[in-house]
Design a protein around this motif. Structure first.
Motif, PDB file in Angstrom:
ATOM      1  N   PRO A   2      29.704  32.200  22.635  1.00 21.19           N
ATOM      2  CA  PRO A   2      29.947  33.307  22.022  1.00 21.19           C
ATOM      3  C   PRO A   2      29.428  34.409  22.868  1.00 21.19           C
ATOM      4  O   PRO A   2      28.542  34.482  23.725  1.00 21.19           O
ATOM      5  CB  PRO A   2      29.103  33.086  20.614  1.00 21.19           C
ATOM      6  N   THR A   3      29.993  35.706  22.377  1.00 25.03           N
ATOM      7  CA  THR A   3      29.492  36.907  23.256  1.00 25.03           C
ATOM      8  C   THR A   3      28.449  37.465  22.201  1.00 25.03           C
ATOM      9  O   THR A   3      29.034  37.801  20.975  1.00 25.03           O
ATOM     10  CB  THR A   3      30.810  37.815  23.546  1.00 25.03           C
ATOM     11  N   ALA A   4      27.428  38.024  22.782  1.00 23.23           N
ATOM     12  CA  ALA A   4      26.366  38.672  21.949  1.00 23.23           C
ATOM     13  C   ALA A   4      26.941  39.899  21.129  1.00 23.23           C
ATOM     14  O   ALA A   4      27.792  40.615  21.465  1.00 23.23           O
ATOM     15  CB  ALA A   4      25.196  38.865  22.600  1.00 23.23           C
ATOM     16  N   ALA A   5      26.244  40.157  20.007  1.00 24.99           N
ATOM     17  CA  ALA A   5      26.523  41.445  19.229  1.00 24.99           C
ATOM     18  C   ALA A   5      26.162  42.666  20.156  1.00 24.99           C
ATOM     19  O   ALA A   5      25.057  42.609  20.821  1.00 24.99           O
ATOM     20  CB  ALA A   5      25.666  41.620  18.024  1.00 24.99           C
ATOM     21  N   GLY A   6      27.087  43.494  20.012  1.00 24.32           N
ATOM     22  CA  GLY A   6      26.848  44.798  20.758  1.00 24.32           C
ATOM     23  C   GLY A   6      27.252  44.943  22.125  1.00 24.32           C
ATOM     24  O   GLY A   6      27.238  45.728  22.777  1.00 24.32           O
ATOM     25  N   HIS A   7      27.657  43.486  22.755  1.00 25.54           N
ATOM     26  CA  HIS A   7      28.275  43.388  24.122  1.00 25.54           C
ATOM     27  C   HIS A   7      29.761  43.220  23.963  1.00 25.54           C
ATOM     28  O   HIS A   7      30.210  43.108  23.027  1.00 25.54           O
ATOM     29  CB  HIS A   7      27.457  42.125  24.719  1.00 25.54           C
ATOM     30  N   ARG A   8      30.232  43.575  25.195  1.00 27.03           N
ATOM     31  CA  ARG A   8      31.788  43.635  25.284  1.00 27.03           C
ATOM     32  C   ARG A   8      32.548  42.355  24.871  1.00 27.03           C
ATOM     33  O   ARG A   8      32.179  41.404  25.541  1.00 27.03           O
ATOM     34  CB  ARG A   8      32.283  44.011  26.654  1.00 27.03           C
ATOM     35  N   GLY A   9      33.465  42.598  23.875  1.00 29.16           N
ATOM     36  CA  GLY A   9      34.028  41.320  23.364  1.00 29.16           C
ATOM     37  C   GLY A   9      33.316  40.575  22.297  1.00 29.16           C
ATOM     38  O   GLY A   9      33.853  39.774  21.532  1.00 29.16           O
ATOM     39  N   GLY A  10      32.155  41.011  21.882  1.00 24.88           N
ATOM     40  CA  GLY A  10      31.435  40.516  20.655  1.00 24.88           C
ATOM     41  C   GLY A  10      31.458  41.578  19.507  1.00 24.88           C
ATOM     42  O   GLY A  10      31.957  42.462  19.632  1.00 24.88           O
ATOM     43  N   PRO A  11      30.801  40.915  18.614  1.00 26.74           N
ATOM     44  CA  PRO A  11      30.829  41.728  17.432  1.00 26.74           C
ATOM     45  C   PRO A  11      29.845  43.080  17.482  1.00 26.74           C
ATOM     46  O   PRO A  11      29.028  42.905  18.392  1.00 26.74           O
ATOM     47  CB  PRO A  11      30.216  40.615  16.299  1.00 26.74           C
TER      48      PRO A  11
END
Length: 254
Positions: free
Chosen positions: A36-45
């Motif tokens: 997963p991509t972390a929250a607040g990062h590009r592509g993440g929630p």
């Protein structure tokens, strides 16, 4: 909760995305891998509040585990992702942890902490060059190596497209300033809730093994501690095969 024997979750570092693992995932084909991509990062929630904290980022990762139906998978993380993996284990959400040069092992006001975040901030600043200029410059292996010298020894092993994607990740991280300025840290954890491996990069310029690695060994005294030879802070760039082998040995042996 039960352990998910063949489930592996890969957690990336600050300002990066799931793409950080793209050269490692094909080498772990015997496992069911989630990145997963972390929250607040590009592509993440999106981050649910600002300024965002590491605790918020960990909460979002735990929601990902819930939504994906993963009770206690094997967690692997680099830098901020290693920190997240350790804290998720503290919450009982890991069958094992393999933390690659994890962040969070510092003391309040520690000079090495400020120096470490300064290196990452420099990468953020360099990423703001006009895109046509970055795209042209990154065609050179020498430039790639120099551009990422704070986090890798051999960034020339990235393709120009991979290097440019890394820069896009930095530019698209909405919470970089929040997380780089955090006063949070990893508290001692003893006994361990599951097998934990601290796999430190031998040539880590961001969190040197003799400084932050030493703190990690004090706070997690029962964790296995290994040094990965010849790699920088983000070992997935320098040696994906070494990273995959390190993960495999820890998952199979846990």
């Amino acid at each position: 909760m039960t352990a998910d024997a063949q489930q592996v979750v890969l957690l990336h570092g600050v300002t990066m995305s799931a793409a950080a693992w793209q050269r490692v995932i094909p080498l772990l084909d015997e496992f069911d891998v989630h990145a997963p991509t972390a929250a607040g990062h590009r592509g993440g929630p999106a981050a649910r509040r600002r300024p965002a904290t590491i605790a918020d980022t960990i909460d979002a990762a735990e929601r990902f585990l819930d939504e994906t139906g993963l009770d206690r998978p094997h967690l692997v993380g680099n830098s901020m992702g290693g920190w997240m993996a350790i804290e998720l284990a503290r919450r009982g959400r890991a069958a094992s942890v393999c933390a690659l040069a994890p962040a969070g092992f510092w003391s309040a006001g520690q000079r090495s902490h400020k120096a470490s975040t300064a290196r990452v901030r420099r990468t953020v600043t360099m990423s703001r060059l006009p895109r046509p200029l970055s795209s042209a410059a990154l065609r050179s292996g020498t430039v790639r190596r120099l551009a990422f010298r704070d986090i890798a020894c051999r960034a020339d092993r990235l393709t120009p497209a991979q290097a440019l994607e890394s820069i896009d990740d930095v530019l698209g991280c909405a919470v970089a300033g929040d997380l780089l300025g955090t006063a949070e840290s990893i508290a001692p954890l003893d006994p361990l809730p599951c097998p934990v491996t601290l796999a430190w990069s031998e040539r880590d310029k961001v969190f040197p093994v003799d400084v932050n690695g030493a703190i990690a060994r004090e706070r997690l005294p029962r964790a296995e501690f290994v040094v990965l030879p010849g790699v920088g802070h983000v070992p997935m760039i320098d040696d994906p095969q070494l990273v995959a082998e390190t993960i495999r040995r820890r998952v199979v042996g846990s």
